[in-house]
Design a protein around this motif. Structure first.
Motif, PDB file in Angstrom:
ATOM      1  N   ALA A  32       0.835  -1.205   0.000  1.00 55.58           N
ATOM      2  CA  ALA A  32       0.000   0.000   0.000  1.00 55.58           C
ATOM      3  C   ALA A  32       0.871   1.256   0.000  1.00 55.58           C
ATOM      4  O   ALA A  32       0.574   2.232  -0.702  1.00 55.58           O
ATOM      5  CB  ALA A  32      -0.925  -0.010   1.220  1.00 55.58           C
ATOM      6  N   ALA A  33       1.956   1.243   0.785  1.00 58.96           N
ATOM      7  CA  ALA A  33       2.863   2.389   0.808  1.00 58.96           C
ATOM      8  C   ALA A  33       3.561   2.561  -0.525  1.00 58.96           C
ATOM      9  O   ALA A  33       3.817   3.691  -0.972  1.00 58.96           O
ATOM     10  CB  ALA A  33       3.895   2.206   1.922  1.00 58.96           C
ATOM     11  N   PHE A  34       3.877   1.464  -1.193  1.00 60.76           N
ATOM     12  CA  PHE A  34       4.513   1.515  -2.515  1.00 60.76           C
ATOM     13  C   PHE A  34       3.631   2.263  -3.518  1.00 60.76           C
ATOM     14  O   PHE A  34       4.095   3.129  -4.265  1.00 60.76           O
ATOM     15  CB  PHE A  34       4.802   0.091  -2.992  1.00 60.76           C
ATOM     16  N   ILE A  35       2.343   1.943  -3.516  1.00 65.27           N
ATOM     17  CA  ILE A  35       1.408   2.648  -4.402  1.00 65.27           C
ATOM     18  C   ILE A  35       1.216   4.090  -3.936  1.00 65.27           C
ATOM     19  O   ILE A  35       1.103   5.015  -4.747  1.00 65.27           O
ATOM     20  CB  ILE A  35       0.056   1.906  -4.439  1.00 65.27           C
ATOM     21  N   ALA A  57       5.814  11.828   1.721  1.00 60.43           N
ATOM     22  CA  ALA A  57       6.769  11.575   2.796  1.00 60.43           C
ATOM     23  C   ALA A  57       6.247  10.503   3.754  1.00 60.43           C
ATOM     24  O   ALA A  57       7.007   9.635   4.199  1.00 60.43           O
ATOM     25  CB  ALA A  57       7.056  12.872   3.556  1.00 60.43           C
ATOM     26  N   ILE A  58       4.945  10.541   4.057  1.00 55.25           N
ATOM     27  CA  ILE A  58       4.368   9.536   4.960  1.00 55.25           C
ATOM     28  C   ILE A  58       4.437   8.154   4.326  1.00 55.25           C
ATOM     29  O   ILE A  58       4.840   7.169   4.964  1.00 55.25           O
ATOM     30  CB  ILE A  58       2.922   9.912   5.321  1.00 55.25           C
ATOM     31  N   SER A  59       4.053   8.061   3.050  1.00 53.92           N
ATOM     32  CA  SER A  59       4.093   6.769   2.360  1.00 53.92           C
ATOM     33  C   SER A  59       5.513   6.238   2.271  1.00 53.92           C
ATOM     34  O   SER A  59       5.758   5.034   2.473  1.00 53.92           O
ATOM     35  CB  SER A  59       3.488   6.901   0.957  1.00 53.92           C
ATOM     36  N   LEU A  60       6.457   7.127   1.983  1.00 55.77           N
ATOM     37  CA  LEU A  60       7.858   6.702   1.895  1.00 55.77           C
ATOM     38  C   LEU A  60       8.376   6.225   3.246  1.00 55.77           C
ATOM     39  O   LEU A  60       9.137   5.248   3.325  1.00 55.77           O
ATOM     40  CB  LEU A  60       8.712   7.858   1.375  1.00 55.77           C
ATOM     41  N   SER A  61       7.961   6.887   4.322  1.00 59.47           N
ATOM     42  CA  SER A  61       8.389   6.477   5.668  1.00 59.47           C
ATOM     43  C   SER A  61       7.835   5.101   6.023  1.00 59.47           C
ATOM     44  O   SER A  61       8.560   4.249   6.562  1.00 59.47           O
ATOM     45  CB  SER A  61       7.927   7.506   6.701  1.00 59.47           C
ATOM     46  N   VAL A  62       6.559   4.883   5.723  1.00 58.45           N
ATOM     47  CA  VAL A  62       5.953   3.577   6.003  1.00 58.45           C
ATOM     48  C   VAL A  62       6.637   2.485   5.189  1.00 58.45           C
ATOM     49  O   VAL A  62       6.931   1.392   5.709  1.00 58.45           O
ATOM     50  CB  VAL A  62       4.437   3.609   5.704  1.00 58.45           C
ATOM     51  N   MET A  63       6.920   2.779   3.917  1.00 58.07           N
ATOM     52  CA  MET A  63       7.601   1.794   3.089  1.00 58.07           C
ATOM     53  C   MET A  63       9.002   1.505   3.623  1.00 58.07           C
ATOM     54  O   MET A  63       9.456   0.351   3.630  1.00 58.07           O
ATOM     55  CB  MET A  63       7.684   2.291   1.639  1.00 58.07           C
TER      56      MET A  63
END
Length: 439
Positions: free
Chosen positions: A199-202, A214-220
């Motif tokens: 999900a973070a990748f997408i 930035a949030i998605s990249l941090s989770v990934m």
């Protein structure tokens, strides 16, 4: 006249309806966090009981609201059928064990209580159909997945893994695995990390603001770091395979003819792929014990082929007492499922896997068609279930608490988006037809 109007206004304010949305979100968070084994590192995983209780409350609340707002067909599909399915599995498996080996069937019935985590999906569906925003549910799911990752890292750095591994308490020693090249590893909430990572990748690719990127990249980054700790090779391979095949086979309904053409090649490649995965499976730490468990399972299956051996319990005879001291059906994949639940249970497992997968596939295609982008959570759960299909023989994840929880949530979200997007598509089509008629 003014005093009467003021009294009516005060009465209306005094009878303002109670907002239970925070309670629903809290119950959903607990159900997902506990169902994905976030509480396995403390109190002997007693948090799972709270998760089951939360799932039951969500189902009860959703059913109560649905009685007054939805039609009979919805009640049959999302109240009656889930109740019969879940309690039917628990009842039949407990009675099968009682018939085969004796003991108290109530112990076996409650030993299978993790199946009640599946009530979280129908509960969410009914609550959303009666007023709860779907976006609130998706946000709660995201928070739960991130909390599971951070929870794992906290205990990975604070627990003494070596002492846990050599502990005489099975509930503690079972938390840690060991081999020569990976060392001591704390078992993670694997399925939650898979869904969170994809999900973070997408999310990184579709981010529209710097903050969301930035949030998605941090989770990934967190998910990748956890993966560098656990290093599950076969799971990573199935994830990569699912993501690579998505644009070629699953991104559109137009790919169906291609899937039909390639299906013979896929069927022919199954034995080769299974042989490779089996070599990794049996060649890893504990491979000798797994091989012995496979042999024992094949010896036992013909004796109770239809409904299986049933669900054992900690208060009577266990699989280790009956079959062998190191025999754990959960460790030998789909063969273990066939041993526990028989041909009927194995067929039901395959049916539910296909049904949930096809619902998620249709919802992803429709969402992309209407909005021109992917829904990260829908896509991630769909990819996770696709990866699980590739690894089905060695890891039937939908038979365990983590898989039951995520599959139930995924099925509910897919059904909600199909209803919502279908309504949006019908409005769009109607407006286009109206504009054409006017011209």
């Amino acid at each position: 006249m003014d005093s009467t109007l003021q009294y009516k206004l005060e009465e209306r304010v005094a009878h303002r309806p109670l907002n239970i949305q925070p309670l629903i979100c809290s119950l959903l968070f607990l159900a997902i966090f506990a169902g994905c084994q976030g509480g396995r590192y403390y109190m002997s995983n007693r948090l799972q009981e709270l998760g089951i209780f939360s799932a039951l409350l969500l189902m009860s609340l959703g059913a109560w609201r649905a009685v007054f707002q939805l039609n009979l067909d919805n009640l049959k599909d999302w109240v009656l059928k889930p109740v019969c399915l879940i309690f039917g599995i628990m009842l039949i498996s407990s009675m099968a064990f009682y018939v085969n080996y004796g003991g108290n069937p109530l112990y076996s019935f409650f030993s299978a209580r993790e199946f009640m985590l599946a009530f979280v999906g129908p509960g969410v569906y009914l609550l959303c159909r009666t007023g709860l925003p779907v976006r609130v549910v998706e946000t709660t799911v995201r928070f739960a997945l991130v909390a599971l990752m951070l929870n794992y890292l906290f205990f990975y750095f604070t627990l003494d893994l070596k002492s846990l591994f050599f502990s005489t308490d099975h509930t503690l020693s079972n938390l840690v695995t060991y081999d020569d090249w990976r060392g001591f590893r704390l078992k993670p909430p694997l399925f939650a990390i898979m869904v969170g990572l994809m999900a973070a990748f997408i999310g990184v690719g579709q981010a529209r603001t710097f903050m969301s990127w930035a949030i998605s990249l941090s989770v990934m980054g967190i998910a990748i770091y956890i993966w560098s700790i656990v290093m599950f090779r076969s799971t990573l391979a199935t994830m990569a395979m699912a993501m690579l095949l998505y644009p070629a086979l699953f991104a559109s309904k137009n790919r169906i003819p291609l899937v039909v053409v390639m299906s013979p090649l896929l069927i022919l490649s199954i034995p080769v792929g299974f042989d490779m995965m089996l070599d990794v499976f049996l060649g890893s730490d504990g491979g000798g014990l797994r091989k012995q468990s496979f042999e024992l399972a094949f010896q036992q299956i013909p004796g109770h082929l239809i409904f299986g051996a049933g669900e054992d319990n900690a208060y009577g005879a266990t699989y280790q007492d009956i079959v062998g001291p190191y025999f754990f059906p959960d460790d030998i994949g789909f063969i273990g499922t066939l041993y526990k639940y028989g041909v009927v249970g194995a067929f039901l497992y395959l049916y539910m896997h296909i049904k949930i997968w096809s619902r998620l596939w249709a919802a992803n295609i429709q969402f992309k068609k209407i909005y021109g982008r992917l829904n990260p959570q829908l896509w991630a759960i769909f990819m996770w279930l696709t990866a699980m299909a590739f690894n089905l023989v060695l890891n039937p994840g939908l038979a365990y608490a983590q898989g039951i929880t995520l599959a139930s949530i995924g099925f509910a979200l897919a059904s909600l988006h199909l209803n919502e997007n279908g309504y949006a598509a019908s409005i769009t089509t109607s407006s286009r037809v109206a504009s054409q008629l006017e011209t």
